[in-house]
Scaffold this active site. Sequence first.
Site, short mmCIF file in Angstrom:
data_model
loop_
_atom_site.label_atom_id
_atom_site.label_comp_id
_atom_site.label_asym_id
_atom_site.label_seq_id
_atom_site.Cartn_x
_atom_site.Cartn_y
_atom_site.Cartn_z
N CYS A 279 41.92 45.82 35.14
CA CYS A 279 40.80 45.73 34.19
C CYS A 279 40.36 44.31 33.87
CB CYS A 279 41.17 46.45 32.91
SG CYS A 279 41.60 48.17 33.21
C1 UGA Z 1 43.37 46.65 29.15
C2 UGA Z 1 43.01 46.70 27.66
O1 UGA Z 1 44.10 46.26 26.87
C3 UGA Z 1 42.59 48.09 27.25
O2 UGA Z 1 42.14 48.09 25.89
C4 UGA Z 1 41.46 48.57 28.16
O3 UGA Z 1 41.03 49.87 27.85
C5 UGA Z 1 41.94 48.54 29.60
O4 UGA Z 1 42.29 47.19 29.92
C6 UGA Z 1 40.82 49.01 30.49
O5 UGA Z 1 39.78 48.33 30.57
O6 UGA Z 1 40.93 50.08 31.07
P1 UGA Z 1 45.55 47.19 30.59
O7 UGA Z 1 44.84 46.58 31.77
O8 UGA Z 1 46.32 48.44 30.77
O9 UGA Z 1 44.52 47.46 29.36
O10 UGA Z 1 46.52 46.07 30.14
P2 UGA Z 1 47.08 45.31 28.88
O11 UGA Z 1 48.25 46.01 28.34
O12 UGA Z 1 46.02 44.90 27.92
O13 UGA Z 1 47.57 44.02 29.67
C7 UGA Z 1 46.62 43.19 30.37
C8 UGA Z 1 47.22 41.85 30.63
O14 UGA Z 1 47.47 41.22 29.37
C9 UGA Z 1 48.55 41.92 31.35
O15 UGA Z 1 48.57 41.02 32.44
C10 UGA Z 1 49.57 41.57 30.33
O16 UGA Z 1 50.63 40.82 30.83
C11 UGA Z 1 48.79 40.78 29.31
N1 UGA Z 1 49.31 41.13 27.97
C12 UGA Z 1 49.41 42.43 27.61
C13 UGA Z 1 49.70 40.14 27.13
O17 UGA Z 1 49.60 38.95 27.46
N2 UGA Z 1 50.20 40.51 25.91
C14 UGA Z 1 50.33 41.82 25.55
O18 UGA Z 1 50.80 42.10 24.43
C15 UGA Z 1 49.92 42.80 26.41
#
Ligand code: UGA
Length: 447
Positions: A279
């Site tokens: 995403c």
């Molecule tokens: C992301 C968004 O968080 C969702 O709200 C959205 O609906 C989704 O994309 C989408 O567009 O479908 P996702 O890709 O599952 O969700 O991942 P996240 O959990 O947000 O993680 C994304 C990146 O951020 C990862 O590389 C992770 O390492 C990093 N991250 C995640 C952080 O740096 N801190 C966190 O607490 C969580």
Amino acid sequence: MRISVVGTGYVGLVSGVCLADRGHQVTCVDKDADKVEKISNGVAPIYEKGLDDLLAKALGKTLRATTDLRSAVHDSELSLIAVGTPFDGTEIDTGYVEQAATEIGQALKDKDGYHVVVVKSTVVPGTTDELVLTALEKASGKKAGADFGVGMNPEFLREGEAVGDFMNPDRIVLGGLDERTHQTLKEAYEPFTGVDVVLTNNKTAEMIKYASNSLLATLISFSNEIGNLCSSIGGMDALEVMRGVHLDKRFTPILPSGERITPGFISYLEAGCGFGGSCFPKDVKALIAHGHKHASSMRILESVIETNLNQPKEVLTRVEKHFPSVENVDIAVLGLAFKPETDDMRESPAIPIVNSLREKGARIKAYDPVATPEARKIFGDDRIEYCDDLAETIADAQVIVLLTRWDEFKGLPELLEQGAPSAVLVDGRRMINKDSVARYEGIGIQL
Ligand code: UGA
């Protein structure tokens, strides 16, 4: 309400199953007969926590799956388009969205009564009102706003938490062409109570999704840029700097009891080895390209991507500080997917890191509690050995590179003491207390 969901990928299937669980009559449609068969047999083609249970519960009662789009549309009042939008590295391809709209339009040709078509796939602003609406009118010979409604309802589901996020949403964004479309969407989401609803037009709904993901990605790259500067200046630790930033009461409000609330976004304000997944990289790049099309330069977001592309190098530099040549050095890589609790390898920072280390001749042992089969598809077996447990992976390692925050890795200091006391730990996620390991290197600390 009777709902047809076109596309049974991660968004479509989770939406369909959850809406069915909340009492709607849902038909999931997919061209892929294998997927339809699996779903009909109660097996979800993707892994999401809790999905199999809900699927089994709803199947045959409020949920069914079919390849027959026409009958599914005829048997419903609302159709959700949740098909893929493949990405060429710059722009999203809306071909499948257009095709789904055309097929729904063809089915609407001889369907009586008002029908609402809603886009759930993430699409750039303007897609629903232009491409989708036009395809529907052309294929149906009917008029949007008079004979059928057109809406946009983005999803905010995190991978690994998708079922929970759908069932307990933080917001429901309902874009619609007109009042009637909004009304139908409100009825579809009626079972989800006590949540803020944004009733708006389609372009705004599309933009909310992109703005949300772009902001989160920006927080990460901002934190990484600050972290890299902390490490260049030296004499400070980005972790401590960002903790100090987090304590601004506008970020972590203080309750009358004195207790602090730590909102979820705070975890995006930490330095690390970069974001990945299906995403953030795709959405940010697609918005940049869309901005350029509309003569709007997206300088901040361009830097967000640039910073993120460079972040894996911060890990490699720390390895090379100790081993200027990594040839035949034993390196343990912990965590391969883009984040914990998923096997999704898409755009994972582990990809450039592992590839670079083995191109330079390192001997790699890799461990991820769930992503090994997916990782093997990407890396193959050349100069990489996949391990089944943490202790085995770090045994004999000269360097340990930690790339995702699996809970299981919290026990690393004790394991290191027993199994590899002289190994250097390069913590790409700042997960381990730097004082608990003899030889520690972390993003945001001077090299
Ligand atoms: C992301 C968004 O968080 C969702 O709200 C959205 O609906 C989704 O994309 C989408 O567009 O479908 P996702 O890709 O599952 O969700 O991942 P996240 O959990 O947000 O993680 C994304 C990146 O951020 C990862 O590389 C992770 O390492 C990093 N991250 C995640 C952080 O740096 N801190 C966190 O607490 C969580």
